[in-house]
Design an enzyme around this catalytic site. Structure first.
Site, PDB file in Angstrom:
ATOM      1  N   ARG A  47      16.643 111.756  81.490  1.00 18.10           N
ATOM      2  CA  ARG A  47      16.012 112.944  80.846  1.00 18.10           C
ATOM      3  C   ARG A  47      15.206 112.258  79.974  1.00 18.10           C
ATOM      4  NH1 ARG A  47      21.422 113.925  77.165  1.00 18.10           N
ATOM      5  NH2 ARG A  47      22.274 111.346  77.423  1.00 18.10           N
ATOM      6  N   LYS A 151      30.611  98.560  81.319  1.00 19.22           N
ATOM      7  CA  LYS A 151      31.536  98.652  80.022  1.00 19.22           C
ATOM      8  C   LYS A 151      30.548  98.963  78.941  1.00 19.22           C
ATOM      9  CE  LYS A 151      31.381  94.740  76.949  1.00 19.22           C
ATOM     10  NZ  LYS A 151      29.906  94.998  76.768  1.00 19.22           N
ATOM     11  N   HIS A 181      30.065  92.567  84.279  1.00 16.41           N
ATOM     12  CA  HIS A 181      28.946  90.982  85.224  1.00 16.41           C
ATOM     13  C   HIS A 181      29.578  89.210  84.310  1.00 16.41           C
ATOM     14  CE1 HIS A 181      27.782  90.143  80.471  1.00 16.41           C
ATOM     15  NE2 HIS A 181      27.201  88.828  80.516  1.00 16.41           N
ATOM     16  N   LYS A 185      29.010  85.660  87.730  1.00 13.64           N
ATOM     17  CA  LYS A 185      28.138  84.577  87.691  1.00 13.64           C
ATOM     18  C   LYS A 185      28.757  83.581  88.804  1.00 13.64           C
ATOM     19  CE  LYS A 185      28.677  85.245  82.648  1.00 13.64           C
ATOM     20  NZ  LYS A 185      26.180  84.760  81.839  1.00 13.64           N
ATOM     21  N   GLU A 219      27.418  82.420  71.303  1.00 16.17           N
ATOM     22  CA  GLU A 219      25.906  82.794  71.247  1.00 16.17           C
ATOM     23  C   GLU A 219      24.868  82.613  70.214  1.00 16.17           C
ATOM     24  OE1 GLU A 219      25.754  86.858  73.549  1.00 16.17           O
ATOM     25  OE2 GLU A 219      27.651  86.743  72.380  1.00 16.17           O
ATOM     26  N   ASP A 238      34.138  93.863  72.509  1.00 19.13           N
ATOM     27  CA  ASP A 238      32.921  93.368  72.586  1.00 19.13           C
ATOM     28  C   ASP A 238      32.807  92.017  74.527  1.00 19.13           C
ATOM     29  OD1 ASP A 238      29.504  94.088  73.823  1.00 19.13           O
ATOM     30  OD2 ASP A 238      29.588  91.843  72.340  1.00 19.13           O
ATOM     31  N   HIS A 243      35.123  90.503  78.956  1.00 18.77           N
ATOM     32  CA  HIS A 243      34.873  88.905  79.617  1.00 18.77           C
ATOM     33  C   HIS A 243      35.771  88.006  79.568  1.00 18.77           C
ATOM     34  CE1 HIS A 243      31.112  91.012  79.870  1.00 18.77           C
ATOM     35  NE2 HIS A 243      30.501  90.366  78.764  1.00 18.77           N
ATOM     36  N   LYS A 343      28.540  85.403  67.241  1.00 18.44           N
ATOM     37  CA  LYS A 343      27.404  85.639  67.464  1.00 18.44           C
ATOM     38  C   LYS A 343      26.749  84.057  66.447  1.00 18.44           C
ATOM     39  CE  LYS A 343      26.731  89.330  69.568  1.00 18.44           C
ATOM     40  NZ  LYS A 343      26.431  88.935  71.226  1.00 18.44           N
TER      41      LYS A 343
HETATM   42  C1  BG6 Z   1      27.892  91.596  76.839  1.00  9.49           C
HETATM   43  C2  BG6 Z   1      28.108  91.721  75.712  1.00  9.49           C
HETATM   44  O1  BG6 Z   1      28.592  92.420  78.013  1.00  9.49           O
HETATM   45  O2  BG6 Z   1      28.109  90.667  77.099  1.00  9.49           O
HETATM   46  C3  BG6 Z   1      27.396  91.583  74.582  1.00  9.49           C
HETATM   47  O3  BG6 Z   1      27.712  93.670  75.264  1.00  9.49           O
HETATM   48  C4  BG6 Z   1      26.925  89.787  74.730  1.00  9.49           C
HETATM   49  O4  BG6 Z   1      26.949  91.349  73.062  1.00  9.49           O
HETATM   50  C5  BG6 Z   1      26.796  90.034  76.909  1.00  9.49           C
HETATM   51  O5  BG6 Z   1      26.250  89.094  74.037  1.00  9.49           O
HETATM   52  C6  BG6 Z   1      27.345  87.421  76.754  1.00  9.49           C
HETATM   53  O6  BG6 Z   1      26.652  88.114  78.084  1.00  9.49           O
HETATM   54  P1  BG6 Z   1      26.159  86.889  78.809  1.00  9.49           P
HETATM   55  O7  BG6 Z   1      25.519  87.041  79.683  1.00  9.49           O
HETATM   56  O8  BG6 Z   1      24.715  86.400  77.951  1.00  9.49           O
HETATM   57  O9  BG6 Z   1      26.791  85.683  78.334  1.00  9.49           O
END
Ligand code: BG6
Length: 503
Positions: A47, A151, A181, A185, A219, A238, A243, A343
């Protein structure tokens, strides 16, 4: 290698962060390795008012620089086009359809098209409806249309089902590519290969020989500028709903009859359907939630979650979660799986650890209670580590643990595609294996929803504060210690001046 079929890739939300940081760099890498179709176009849709040139310059910030590839970059840029829509209403899609048709005729892309929804989820429904009104989802005998969505796939069981219903009113399930994603990997895919191509592991991969399984996705970063989104989501939605459960699915599934996409995905679904659903009264003892609080580490003061931009001052959103769960099936009956993610931990590490049962009796000094471990290092330092016991050289029979350690980096010279590269290429080639299927997403939600409900219904279930830069609330140690075990990285190692608390 044969090139994939010609096509146009339409990216909705093209002026956003995901396009700049992930999609364009991934497409560029594929181009660099000559993996994209002979004839293709990328059409950015958003947009924001931009010209083709401005769009190209804007999205091209993260594709690396350097004299040597300037020529290549210029060639790639010519494939990028942009169209600005006032909104995602059907009226605007008539113009989009026209533009697509003219690009298709000009480039002879044969009517093949990928629609990538890189927008916030709030826009999914309008976009899909408008594609439907313009009949842009219809495939001919010799061409295809595919939809990739990012997602979150809903934020509850009900909304995930509703989203699936809406998508499937317009697209067939086999046209829908739900991107996770983690599945892109290399090391995650390697779990599948390690299990089913090695005679030595598979016979051990069950309740008779596996003591417990630990999956960690830690993380070191906080939530950065994503406070607005994250505060509505939290670690469970999340990271775990998608994942971590996907990784668990790969570790726990049965061998598929072949590597055909549906055969592979069917087996994963069975795992998700076998997850033991938690009773509300079990949630407090099986799930530990935490939120990072400010800490001073050395000279650095790290802000707490509630001080982050876009976060409610009294927020009860969890930035950490640890879960003890069971898979009620023939292979895994009684084996605890421990999952955790957070986190602001001391390091960024994602790994799965298979802890094997000890020998029935310890003959040697030093091996009391020691379990062989297979550590699957998903990131960083991708690889695999097997911990076994060996004799200490010299007198007697003293035993010590040693590492047999493999690092992906040793496969020098091999092009390892990034997660988005791999997944985009699969979508272009029509391979859904590494994408999440609608029924599997719902089955995962079916496991997650009772936890969310219990947290809402019983506000007395504690949210523990853990100082930023530590391995999470110490109560998560209790979760695993009640079985006489410890995490590979235990929480009770405080660093800095912060302290644990209840929020
Ligand atoms: C995302 C989450 O899907 O994956 C993030 O929304 C997270 O919060 C991320 O940081 C982690 O991905 P990766 O590949 O860095 O482990």
């Amino acid at each position: 290698m044969e090139k994939p079929e010609n096509c146009i890739i339409v990216i909705f939300g093209a002026s956003g962060d995901l396009t700049k940081r992930k999609l364009i760099p991934a497409l560029y890498k594929l181009f660099e390795h000559d993996l994209l179709p002979e004839r293709f176009a990328i059409l950015g849709v958003a947009r924001t008012e931009l010209t083709d040139k401005k769009f190209r310059d804007a999205v091209f910030q993260f594709t690396g620089s350097g004299e040597s590839n300037n020529e290549l970059r210029e060639r790639f840029k010519r494939h990028l086009n942009y169209i600005h829509l006032k909104d995602y209403s059907p009226a605007e899609f008539a113009g989009l359809n026209k533009k697509l048709k003219s690009l298709d005729a000009e480039l002879e892309t044969g009517g093949n098209c990928i629609y990538y929804l890189a927008t916030p989820p709030g826009a999914f429904e309008d976009i899909v409806l408008s594609l439907g009104v313009e009949k842009m989802q219809f495939q001919g005998e010799n061409n295809w249309k595919r939809l990739i969505i990012e997602k979150p796939f809903g934020n509850s069981l009900e909304s995930a089902k509703e989203l699936n219903r809406r998508l499937c009113r317009i697209f067939n399930e086999n046209q829908i590519y739900r991107i996770d994603h983690y599945l892109g990997k290399e090391t995650v895919q390697n779990i599948f290969v390690t299990r089913f191509s090695n005679g030595i592991f598979e016979p051990l991969w069950n309740r008779n020989y596996v003591h417990h399984v630990e999956i960690t996705a830690a993380e070191s970063e906080g939530i950065g500028s994503r406070g607005g989104y994250y505060d509505q989501s939290g670690a469970l939605r999340d990271m775990v709903q998608n994942h971590l459960l996907q990784v668990l699915g790969l570790i726990a599934k049965e061998p598929p009859s072949s590597i055909r996409s549906e055969a592979v995905r069917d087996e994963k679904l069975k795992v998700f359907e076998s997850l033991r659903i938690m009773k509300p009264e079990d949630v407090e003892s099986h799930v530990i939630r935490g939120q990072y609080v400010a800490n001073k580490i050395g000279r650095e003061i790290v802000a707490g979650y509630r001080e982050e931009m876009g976060v409610e001052r009294e927020s009860h959103t969890e930035t950490y979660v640890a879960i003890k769960l069971f898979i009620d099936n023939w292979r895994w009956g009684g084996v605890p799986f421990y999952l955790r993610t957070g986190k602001r931990m001391p390091a960024a590490v994602t790994e799965a650890v298979i802890h094997f049962r000890p020998t029935p009796h310890s003959l040697f000094r030093g091996m009391d209670g020691s379990l062989n471990q297979l550590v699957i290092r998903i990131q960083p330092d991708e690889g695999m580590l097997l911990k076994i016991s060996m004799k200490v050289p010299g007198r007697g029979y003293n035993v010590q643990e040693i590492n047999m350690d493999f690092h992906y980096s040793e496969l020098a010279g091999q092009y390892v595609p990034g997660a988005y590269e791999r997944l985009l290429l699969d979508a272009i080639e029509g391979d859904t294996t590494l994408y999440a299927r609608g029924d599997a997403v719902e089955a995962c939600w079916n496991f997650i929803q009772p936890i969310v409900d219990a947290w809402q219904k019983y506000p007395g279930i504690k949210l523990f504060g853990y100082p930023a830069g530590t391995w999470g609330p110490e109560n998560a140690d209790d979760l695993i210690e009640e079985s006489g075990l410890t995490w590979r990285y235990p929480c009770r190692n405080l660093s800095g001046e912060g302290s644990y608390c209840e929020l």
